[in-house]
Each structure stands twice: as C-alpha cells, then as structure tokens.
Design a protein around this motif. Structure first.
Motif, mmCIF file in Angstrom:
data_model
loop_
_atom_site.group_PDB
_atom_site.id
_atom_site.type_symbol
_atom_site.label_atom_id
_atom_site.label_comp_id
_atom_site.label_asym_id
_atom_site.label_seq_id
_atom_site.Cartn_x
_atom_site.Cartn_y
_atom_site.Cartn_z
ATOM 1 N N ILE A 157 26.549 -8.973 -19.696
ATOM 2 C CA ILE A 157 26.413 -10.368 -20.122
ATOM 3 C C ILE A 157 27.406 -11.248 -19.380
ATOM 4 N N GLN A 158 28.654 -10.780 -19.306
ATOM 5 C CA GLN A 158 29.689 -11.533 -18.602
ATOM 6 C C GLN A 158 29.367 -11.663 -17.120
ATOM 7 N N TYR A 159 28.869 -10.591 -16.537
ATOM 8 C CA TYR A 159 28.500 -10.615 -15.124
ATOM 9 C C TYR A 159 27.398 -11.641 -14.871
ATOM 10 N N ASP A 160 26.420 -11.683 -15.768
ATOM 11 C CA ASP A 160 25.320 -12.635 -15.623
ATOM 12 C C ASP A 160 25.801 -14.073 -15.763
ATOM 13 N N LEU A 161 26.711 -14.304 -16.718
ATOM 14 C CA LEU A 161 27.248 -15.660 -16.895
ATOM 15 C C LEU A 161 28.024 -16.114 -15.671
ATOM 16 N N LEU A 162 28.803 -15.195 -15.093
ATOM 17 C CA LEU A 162 29.571 -15.544 -13.899
ATOM 18 C C LEU A 162 28.652 -15.796 -12.706
ATOM 19 N N LYS A 163 27.617 -14.979 -12.592
ATOM 20 C CA LYS A 163 26.693 -15.138 -11.470
ATOM 21 C C LYS A 163 25.955 -16.464 -11.550
ATOM 22 N N ARG A 164 25.594 -16.890 -12.755
ATOM 23 C CA ARG A 164 24.881 -18.150 -12.940
ATOM 24 C C ARG A 164 25.837 -19.331 -13.136
ATOM 25 N N LYS A 165 27.150 -19.030 -13.053
ATOM 26 C CA LYS A 165 28.200 -20.051 -13.157
ATOM 27 C C LYS A 165 28.104 -20.827 -14.468
ATOM 28 N N LYS A 166 27.893 -20.073 -15.549
ATOM 29 C CA LYS A 166 27.831 -20.661 -16.881
ATOM 30 C C LYS A 166 29.229 -20.652 -17.502
ATOM 31 N N TRP A 167 30.037 -21.618 -17.136
ATOM 32 C CA TRP A 167 31.396 -21.669 -17.638
ATOM 33 C C TRP A 167 31.409 -22.198 -19.071
ATOM 34 N N GLY A 168 32.356 -21.769 -19.848
ATOM 35 C CA GLY A 168 32.473 -22.250 -21.222
ATOM 36 C C GLY A 168 33.281 -21.294 -22.083
ATOM 37 N N LYS A 169 33.332 -21.595 -23.391
ATOM 38 C CA LYS A 169 34.120 -20.780 -24.311
ATOM 39 C C LYS A 169 33.579 -19.353 -24.413
ATOM 40 N N ARG A 170 32.257 -19.214 -24.329
ATOM 41 C CA ARG A 170 31.670 -17.878 -24.434
ATOM 42 C C ARG A 170 32.181 -16.975 -23.318
#
Length: 276
Positions: A157-170
């Motif tokens: 999940i973290q890898y996917d967020l970083l790849k899509r550049k979804k920055w935030g509290k999550r």
C-alpha cells in the motif's frame, strides 16, 4: 515428587525451545546478543539435565543407558554438552543450530513419553499437556505469520502511494518501506522456528495417541508446506537478496497457504477434527 520432576522436565524442554529459537535468529541474522542469551539458556538446560542425570544414577545405582528411553536422555545430554563446547570454542553457528534442533527433538521424545512415568494418570496428563504445548506453539507461529502478512500488505500500500505520489497523513502513518519490510521479515523469522517446534511436538503426540494415523493427512502436509514455504522466503531474502514488492507478494502468497491450511485442510483432516 514425581509431579515436581515432571514439571521440571517440561520447563527444561520449554527453555530448550526458547534457546533454539534464539539460535535460529542468530543463525539468520548473525545477532551476537541473541547468541549470548541462547547460550546461557542452553547452559541452564545443561545444568538441569545434569542434575536429573545425577539423581537418576543415585536412585538406580547404575548409568542410564540400559533402556531406549534412558539412552535417549543421555544422548540428549551429550548433544547439549557438545553444542555448548562447539558454541564456545569453535563458533560454527550452522553446526550449533542443527545440533540443537536434533537435541530438542530427542529431549521432547524422552520428556513426553508416558512409558517413563510410573503413574498412569500423570502419564495421560503429560500427553495432554504435550498437545496443549503443540497447539500453543502452532497458534503463536500463525500469529507471527499473520502480522508478517499485515506488514507486507502495508508495504505494498505504501509503495503504491509513493509511486502515485499520494502525499498526506496516511502516507506518514504507514511508516517507511524499509521498516515495514524489516518487520515483516522479523516476524517470519519468529514464526518459522515456532512452527517447527510445534510440528516436532505434534508428531510426538500423534505417535503416542494415534499410532495408526496417516502421514498423508492434509493438515500434516499443509503444515510442512507452510514450513518449507516460509523457509524458502527466508532463504530468498538472506541468500538471494530478494526484496521489495517481489518479497512482499511472496509473503502474501505463503500466508494464503496458512489460511487454507487452517480453515480448509483442518476440516479435511481426520484426526484434527476428531481431536477438536
């Protein structure tokens, strides 16, 4: 007195199991602190074994090698003694770990063999406690594999967020990728020896209570598949330097086998269903 000696023997086996778990951790990660604690735990096991051996010689007036069960205990004592010497003088971790694994198996067979107990009631109680310890170690290993799976899932999940550049509290709350991967690996390291100990004790219980049980039972096969699978996971991580998403997917795949073994194979097993 017989009950007290039985409890001391059980405690010795548990100390031996804990020592073996720490030696396994040191074997994989070259952790000197774990090696030192394992050495002192094994030293306590050796002292207890030596006391039991001395008391038996004093009681019988002879050396305990005339029967198969006496020989097993002396053999286990020799293995522990050699393991301590090798660990202190030669520092060959591979030999130390596998010598302890063999020694633990022999010690467990001797300790939970009801033939050595004079009281029939106490002998049956000992076999029941063997089953309890087997189940406890199995559940502990499954818990470790579950948490390992969770950390691998969080890693993806973290890898996917970083790849899509979804920055935030999550993103911040999930933690960094290295920490998630290391925690997943560490819990697998804990789970493998726990499951190994559980299988050793479970085989001993089955031999005592169900001598005609088929070793092609789905639950037994599934448990060994899990043990081999997670051992391969550790091998790929340590020796082949597999890491990242590939290792996380592999861990999740092996956890699916854990679920299948627990829910499906458990219902297909003849003696596990009978036991419950």
């Amino acid at each position: 007195m017989e009950l007290l000696m039985t409890r001391l023997h059980e405690g010795t086996v548990l100390l031996y199991a804990l020592s073996m778990l720490l030696y396994f951790f040191d074997f994989l990660n070259n952790n000197q602190k774990a090696n030192k604690i394992a050495f002192w735990l094994l030293s306590i096991v050796w002292v207890l074994q030596t006391i039991f051996l001395f008391l038996y010689v004093m009681k019988t007036g002879r050396f305990p090698i005339l029967t198969i069960f006496e020989g097993l205990y002396f053999y286990a004592w020799l293995l522990v003694s050699l393991s301590l010497i090798i660990n202190r003088l030669l520092r060959v971790d591979f030999i130390v770990f596998f010598t302890n694994l063999l020694g633990f198996m022999v010690m467990a067979i001797h300790t939970f063999a009801p033939v050595q107990i004079e009281s029939e009631v106490l002998a049956q109680q000992l076999v029941s406690e063997l089953l309890f310890i087997h189940i406890t170690f199995a559940l502990l290993s499954y818990s470790a594999f579950t948490l390992s799976f969770v950390f691998s899932l969080l890693y993806l999940i973290q890898y996917d967020l970083l790849k899509r550049k979804k920055w935030g509290k999550r993103l911040l709350r999930l933690g960094d990728l290295t920490k998630l991967e290391n925690l997943s690996y560490l819990l697998a390291v804990i789970g493998v020896p726990l499951l190994g100990v559980s299988l050793i004790l479970g085989i001993q219980w089955a031999n005592l209570k169900l001598p005609g049980v088929s070793w092609l039972d789905m639950k037994i096969i599934g448990s060994f598949v899990i043990l081999i699978g997670y051992s391969v996971y550790l091998y790929l991580k340590i020796r082949k330097q597999v890491y990242g998403r590939a290792l996380a997917f592999l861990n999740i795949g092996f956890f699916m086998i854990v679920l299948i073994n627990f829910f499906l194979f458990g219902s297909l097993s003849s003696f596990h269903v009978w036991n419950t």
